[in-house]
Design a protein around this motif. Structure first.
Motif, PDB file in Angstrom:
ATOM      1  N   SER A  69       0.868  -1.178   0.000  1.00 19.56           N
ATOM      2  CA  SER A  69       0.000   0.000   0.000  1.00 19.56           C
ATOM      3  C   SER A  69       0.908   1.234   0.000  1.00 19.56           C
ATOM      4  O   SER A  69       2.140   1.120   0.000  1.00 19.56           O
ATOM      5  N   GLY A  70       0.311   2.404  -0.008  1.00 24.52           N
ATOM      6  CA  GLY A  70       1.080   3.646  -0.108  1.00 24.52           C
ATOM      7  C   GLY A  70       2.033   3.869   1.048  1.00 24.52           C
ATOM      8  O   GLY A  70       3.095   4.484   0.891  1.00 24.52           O
ATOM      9  N   THR A  71       1.678   3.358   2.214  1.00 22.82           N
ATOM     10  CA  THR A  71       2.512   3.517   3.405  1.00 22.82           C
ATOM     11  C   THR A  71       3.953   3.073   3.149  1.00 22.82           C
ATOM     12  O   THR A  71       4.894   3.673   3.672  1.00 22.82           O
ATOM     13  N   TRP A  74       5.938   5.868   1.914  1.00 25.44           N
ATOM     14  CA  TRP A  74       6.247   6.864   2.959  1.00 25.44           C
ATOM     15  C   TRP A  74       7.620   6.539   3.533  1.00 25.44           C
ATOM     16  O   TRP A  74       8.482   7.392   3.697  1.00 25.44           O
ATOM     17  N   PHE A  94      -3.273  11.562   8.447  1.00 23.55           N
ATOM     18  CA  PHE A  94      -2.322  10.890   7.563  1.00 23.55           C
ATOM     19  C   PHE A  94      -0.975  11.598   7.555  1.00 23.55           C
ATOM     20  O   PHE A  94       0.070  10.952   7.625  1.00 23.55           O
ATOM     21  N   VAL A 140       1.207  16.350   2.648  1.00 28.79           N
ATOM     22  CA  VAL A 140       0.132  15.554   2.045  1.00 28.79           C
ATOM     23  C   VAL A 140      -0.679  16.457   1.116  1.00 28.79           C
ATOM     24  O   VAL A 140      -1.106  17.543   1.509  1.00 28.79           O
ATOM     25  N   ASN A 142      -3.658  15.772  -0.352  1.00 26.07           N
ATOM     26  CA  ASN A 142      -5.087  15.751  -0.031  1.00 26.07           C
ATOM     27  C   ASN A 142      -5.260  15.038   1.309  1.00 26.07           C
ATOM     28  O   ASN A 142      -5.165  13.811   1.373  1.00 26.07           O
ATOM     29  N   THR A 144      -6.960  13.250   3.709  1.00 26.39           N
ATOM     30  CA  THR A 144      -8.199  12.476   3.648  1.00 26.39           C
ATOM     31  C   THR A 144      -8.996  12.529   4.947  1.00 26.39           C
ATOM     32  O   THR A 144     -10.209  12.401   4.943  1.00 26.39           O
ATOM     33  N   ASP A 173       2.668  13.182  -0.528  1.00 21.96           N
ATOM     34  CA  ASP A 173       1.712  12.068  -0.471  1.00 21.96           C
ATOM     35  C   ASP A 173       0.465  12.531  -1.227  1.00 21.96           C
ATOM     36  O   ASP A 173      -0.176  13.500  -0.823  1.00 21.96           O
ATOM     37  N   VAL A 175      -1.960  10.215  -2.052  1.00 19.55           N
ATOM     38  CA  VAL A 175      -2.668   8.931  -2.016  1.00 19.55           C
ATOM     39  C   VAL A 175      -4.144   9.087  -2.390  1.00 19.55           C
ATOM     40  O   VAL A 175      -4.670   8.313  -3.183  1.00 19.55           O
ATOM     41  N   SER A 176      -4.802  10.102  -1.821  1.00 21.79           N
ATOM     42  CA  SER A 176      -6.226  10.266  -2.138  1.00 21.79           C
ATOM     43  C   SER A 176      -6.451  11.441  -3.092  1.00 21.79           C
ATOM     44  O   SER A 176      -7.579  11.880  -3.288  1.00 21.79           O
ATOM     45  N   SER A 196      -1.575   5.306  -3.834  1.00 22.77           N
ATOM     46  CA  SER A 196      -2.027   3.920  -3.676  1.00 22.77           C
ATOM     47  C   SER A 196      -3.099   3.615  -4.719  1.00 22.77           C
ATOM     48  O   SER A 196      -3.724   4.527  -5.256  1.00 22.77           O
ATOM     49  N   GLN A 198      -6.029   2.058  -4.212  1.00 17.98           N
ATOM     50  CA  GLN A 198      -7.412   1.887  -3.722  1.00 17.98           C
ATOM     51  C   GLN A 198      -8.136   3.184  -3.397  1.00 17.98           C
ATOM     52  O   GLN A 198      -9.163   3.166  -2.744  1.00 17.98           O
ATOM     53  N   LYS A 199      -7.611   4.319  -3.852  1.00 17.78           N
ATOM     54  CA  LYS A 199      -8.298   5.590  -3.576  1.00 17.78           C
ATOM     55  C   LYS A 199      -8.841   6.135  -4.900  1.00 17.78           C
ATOM     56  O   LYS A 199      -9.735   5.535  -5.469  1.00 17.78           O
TER      57      LYS A 199
HETATM   58  C1  LIG Z   1      -5.238   6.145   2.738  1.00 22.28           C
HETATM   59  C2  LIG Z   1      -4.139   7.130   2.895  1.00 22.28           C
HETATM   60  C3  LIG Z   1      -2.841   6.749   3.250  1.00 22.28           C
HETATM   61  C4  LIG Z   1      -2.501   5.336   3.595  1.00 22.28           C
HETATM   62  O1  LIG Z   1      -2.390   4.648   2.407  1.00 22.28           O
HETATM   63  P1  LIG Z   1      -2.287   3.051   2.399  1.00 22.28           P
HETATM   64  O2  LIG Z   1      -2.413   2.771   0.934  1.00 22.28           O
HETATM   65  O3  LIG Z   1      -3.416   2.547   3.228  1.00 22.28           O
HETATM   66  O4  LIG Z   1      -0.975   2.691   2.944  1.00 22.28           O
HETATM   67  C5  LIG Z   1      -1.852   7.690   3.295  1.00 22.28           C
HETATM   68  N1  LIG Z   1      -2.115   8.973   3.024  1.00 22.28           N
HETATM   69  C6  LIG Z   1      -3.344   9.403   2.706  1.00 22.28           C
HETATM   70  C7  LIG Z   1      -3.568  10.845   2.443  1.00 22.28           C
HETATM   71  C8  LIG Z   1      -4.394   8.490   2.624  1.00 22.28           C
HETATM   72  O5  LIG Z   1      -5.622   8.902   2.289  1.00 22.28           O
END
Ligand SMILES: *Cc1c(COP(=O)(O)O)cnc(C)c1O
Length: 368
Positions: A69-71, A74, A94, A140, A142, A144, A173, A175-176, A196, A198-199
Motif C-alpha cells: 500500500s502507499g505507506t 512513505w 495521515f 500531504v 489531499n 483524507t 503524499d 494517495v487520495s 495507492s 485503492q483511492k
Molecule cells: C489512505 C491514505 C494513506 C494510507 O495509504 P495506504 O495505501 O493505506 O498505505 C496515506 N495517506 C493518505 C492521504 C491516505 O488517504
C-alpha cells in the motif's frame, strides 16, 4: 463474470475514502491467467502501463510500482532521501502518520502542525525553512481525514526559494489526490509523489506508485541504509527494463492496465472536472441541510468532503441505515474527528448520479 456469481455477499457501495468502489470490469480484469514476472507477457504489461502512469503523474520520469500500500513509499521516501533534517507538515491524521514513520526510521525532524482541517500555507513553510538546515519536506496533497487540499504548487515554489531550496527533496503524499485532483509532478518541480491503488484510482488495494525526480534519485545514491524492499535505486534499475526486483502483484497489474486505458479515454482534465462537480454537489447538499464543512473555502478537497456534524446526527445509526440500503459512507477519522465529523468520498469512478443516490438515502434517514 456476472455480479450475481461474484459471491454470495451483499454488495455495499463504498462512499468511503478508500478502498473506493471498483467497477465489475476492473474486478474481472484480475482473472487473467497468471504469468511469470520475467516472462515477456509481464514485461509487455508493465511496458504498456508505464507511459499511461506517467501521464497520470504528469511526468516524463519513470514511475515506480510496488506490491504494497502507499505507506510503504512513505517509508521509502524518508529512507532513500532524508539524511539531514526533515520538515513534516501536519494537518490531519495521515500527515501525522508520515511524521511518525519519519521518526520510526530514526530521521531527525521538525514538525509544522496546524489545526486538523486547516491547510498548510506556503508562508508557514517558508518561515520554517528560513534558517536553512533542512534536506526534505513531507506534505500531504489531499488530507483524507479532514477533506483538505493543500496548495502543493505554491508550497513547492516557496521551498525552492528557501535557503538551500534547490537541494531540498519535496516529498508529496497524493494517495487520495492523484487522478482526482490536479498534480503536475514535472511542472511543479516535485521530487517524490506517492499514491495507492485503492483511492482515486478506483482499483483494488495492494499496489502503490511513486514518481521520483532526478534530484531525489541522485540524493538516494549518497544516502546509506536505504533499506531493501523500497530501495529507489534498485526499483528504478528494474523498472528501466519494465520489471520489478521482487514478484509484483501480477493480477492487480492487469486491472491497472485496464483502468489506465479507461482513464486515458476519459482524459485527465475531464476526470478532474468530474471530481470538482461531485465535490460541489456534496458541499451544496451539506450546506443546504445546515451542516458546516471542516475545511475552509478554497481548500476543500475535490475527492472527499469532511462534513462537520454540527447538527449532532447519530453517524453510526446513519451508516447502519445506509448499509441496509446497500451503501456506506465514512465516520470521522480517529479519536479527534469521529462522530464530530463524517466523510463523503466522491472519488475514483463515481459519477454525479451516484452522489444523488447517496444524498436521497441520507435524506430519508434525516427525515425519520
Ligand atoms: C489512505 C491514505 C494513506 C494510507 O495509504 P495506504 O495505501 O493505506 O498505505 C496515506 N495517506 C493518505 C492521504 C491516505 O488517504
Amino acid at each position: 463474470m456476472s455480479d450475481s456469481n461474484r459471491n454470495s455477499k451483499k454488495h455495499i457501495k463504498l462512499y468511503i475514502p478508500g478502498p473506493t468502489e471498483v467497477r465489475p470490469e476492473i474486478l474481472d480484469a484480475q482473472t487473467e491467467w497468471m504469468v511469470g514476472h520475467r516472462m515477456p507477457e509481464c514485461v509487455d504489461l508493465i511496458g504498456r502501463i508505464q507511459p499511461k502512469l506517467q501521464k497520470v503523474f504528469f511526468t516524463n520520469r519513470r514511475v515506480l510500482i510496488s506490491a504494497s500500500s502507499g505507506t510503504g513509499f512513505w517509508e521509502g521516501a524518508v529512507r532513500n532521501c532524508a539524511d539531514q533534517k526533515v520538515l513534516n507538515c501536519v494537518n490531519g491524521a495521515f500527515s501525522d502518520r508520515w511524521r511518525e514513520v519519519t521518526e520510526a526510521n530514526g530521521k531527525d525532524n521538525e514538525v509544522l502542525e496546524v489545526a486538523w482541517g486547516q491547510p498548510i500555507l506556503p508562508e508557514m513553510v517558508a518561515e520554517r525553512l528560513a534558517n536553512g538546515g533542512f534536506n526534505a519536506v513531507t506534505v500531504v496533497h489531499n488530507e483524507t481525514s479532514a477533506g483538505v487540499e493543500n496548495p502543493i504548487k505554491e508550497i513547492a515554489q516557496v521551498i525552492r526559494n528557501a535557503p538551500g531550496g534547490d537541494d531540498i527533496i519535496i516529498m508529496v503524499d497524493t494517495v487520495s489526490g492523484l487522478s482526482g485532483a490536479p498534480l503536475d509532478f514535472d511542472g511543479w518541480d516535485l521530487d517524490i509523489a506517492l499514491t495507492s491503488s485503492q483511492k482515486a484510482f478506483a482499483l483494488p488495494a495492494g499496489l502503490a506508485f511513486c514518481a521520483v525526480s532526478e534530484r531525489a534519485m541522485e540524493k538516494a545514491k549518497t544516502v546509506k541504509n536505504r533499506g531493501y524492499y523500497f530501495d529507489f535505486i534498485t526499483l528504478d534499475k528494474y523498472m528501466a527494463k519494465n520489471q520489478t526486483p521482487a514478484t509484483p502483484a501480477v493480477s492487480l497489474l492487469f486491472a491497472l492496465d485496464r483502468q489506465l486505458d479507461d482513464m486515458m479515454a476519459e482524459g485527465m482534465e475531464a476526470r478532474f472536472a468530474r471530481h470538482m462537480a461531485m465535490r460541489d454537489m456534496t458541499i451544496k447538499w451539506a450546506t443546504n441541510h445546515g451542516f458546516e464543512l471542516l475545511a475552509p473555502e478554497g481548500y476543500r478537497s475535490p475527492t472527499v468532503t469532511c462534513v462537520s456534524n454540527n447538527l449532532g446526527i447519530d453517524v453510526p445509526a446513519l451508516n447502519k441505515f445506509l448499509r441496509e440500503r446497500g451503501m456506506i459512507l465514512s465516520n470521522g477519522y480517529g479519536s479527534r474527528l469521529k462522530n464530530v465529523t463524517f466523510r463523503i468520498a466522491h472519488m475514483g469512478d463515481m459519477v454525479p448520479a451516484d452522489m444523488e443516490e447517496l444524498f436521497s438515502n441520507v435524506d430519508d434517514f434525516l427525515a425519520q
